[in-house]
Scaffold this motif. Structure first.
Motif, short mmCIF file in Angstrom:
data_model
loop_
_atom_site.label_atom_id
_atom_site.label_comp_id
_atom_site.label_asym_id
_atom_site.label_seq_id
_atom_site.Cartn_x
_atom_site.Cartn_y
_atom_site.Cartn_z
N UNK A 241 0.87 -1.23 -0.08
CA UNK A 241 -0.05 -0.07 0.06
C UNK A 241 1.04 1.25 -0.17
N UNK A 242 1.88 1.30 0.90
CA UNK A 242 2.73 2.34 0.87
C UNK A 242 3.48 2.54 -0.38
N UNK A 243 3.92 1.63 -1.08
CA UNK A 243 4.74 1.63 -2.20
C UNK A 243 3.71 2.11 -3.37
N UNK A 244 2.56 1.79 -3.61
CA UNK A 244 1.49 2.57 -4.43
C UNK A 244 1.36 3.83 -4.15
N UNK A 245 1.11 4.46 -3.02
CA UNK A 245 0.84 5.54 -2.30
C UNK A 245 1.83 6.52 -3.06
N UNK A 246 3.23 6.00 -2.58
CA UNK A 246 4.46 6.88 -2.96
C UNK A 246 4.50 6.82 -4.55
N UNK A 247 4.23 6.00 -5.29
CA UNK A 247 4.28 6.06 -6.57
C UNK A 247 3.17 7.09 -7.24
N UNK A 248 1.86 7.00 -6.54
CA UNK A 248 1.04 7.97 -7.03
C UNK A 248 1.41 9.37 -6.59
N UNK A 249 2.06 9.62 -5.39
CA UNK A 249 2.24 10.72 -4.95
C UNK A 249 3.32 11.41 -5.97
N UNK A 250 4.12 10.60 -6.22
CA UNK A 250 5.30 11.21 -7.33
C UNK A 250 4.70 11.65 -8.35
N UNK A 251 3.43 11.35 -8.82
CA UNK A 251 2.91 12.06 -10.11
C UNK A 251 1.79 13.22 -9.54
N UNK A 252 1.65 13.37 -8.16
CA UNK A 252 0.84 14.53 -7.42
C UNK A 252 -0.64 13.79 -7.67
N UNK B 196 7.73 -2.27 -12.90
CA UNK B 196 7.67 -3.60 -12.26
C UNK B 196 7.32 -3.54 -10.88
N UNK B 197 8.13 -2.87 -10.21
CA UNK B 197 8.10 -2.73 -8.77
C UNK B 197 6.42 -2.42 -8.24
N UNK B 198 5.88 -1.77 -9.04
CA UNK B 198 4.42 -1.29 -8.67
C UNK B 198 3.44 -2.55 -9.31
N UNK B 199 3.80 -2.75 -10.59
CA UNK B 199 2.97 -3.94 -11.22
C UNK B 199 2.85 -5.32 -10.45
#
Length: 143
Positions: A52-63, A117-120
């Motif tokens: 969950x944290x990794x996905x939220x960080x990825x999304x946050x990177x794109x605002x 890949x890390x998110x997939x």
């Protein structure tokens, strides 16, 4: 223009949930009819906290910060601009219009999408990208 994406995070303990399903469904089982509450299901299947944290960080990177989890925390519904969605998924989106209900426009990807890949590895799928609703009359691309 904005679109909505639904990220299906990988559930945990699905084998255990399947076992429980068969136990509560089998009249010969001592657990027959003892169905789980939604909160009990949530405790079993919710994704790993690090995922969950990794996905939220990825999304946050794109605002992308306008997201809400469903109660079981395995689906994340996000509202974002089409431009950000295109960057996030490395794809292009088009606008599709119903042939009769011309005021109803649907935004969908016009090509394949990709995620790191890390998110997939933390997602089962992303909804709101390709599939068009079933309709009796044709939908045509307008943009």
């Amino acid at each position: 223009m904005k679109t909505t994406l639904v990220l299906a995070l990988k559930q945990s303990n699905t084998d255990h949930l399947t076992e429980l399903f068969w136990r509560v469904s089998d009249p010969r089982s001592t657990q027959y009819g003892k169905f789980l509450s939604l909160d009990e299901v949530k405790e079993i299947v919710q994704p790993h906290p690090q995922d969950i944290k990794d996905v939220l960080v990825w999304l946050h990177h794109y605002n992308v910060d306008t997201c809400n989890f469903v109660q079981t925390r395995d689906f994340l519904k996000c509202r974002l601009t089409v431009g950000v969605a295109e960057q996030l998924l490395e794809t292009k989106f088009g606008y599709f219009q119903h042939s009769v209900q011309k005021d109803h426009v649907i935004i969908r990807a016009t090509q394949e999408y990709t995620v790191p890949k890390k998110i997939a590895n933390k997602l089962d799928f992303i909804g709101g990208v390709h599939r068009l609703p079933n309709v009796d009359s044709p939908v045509r691309r307008v943009g």
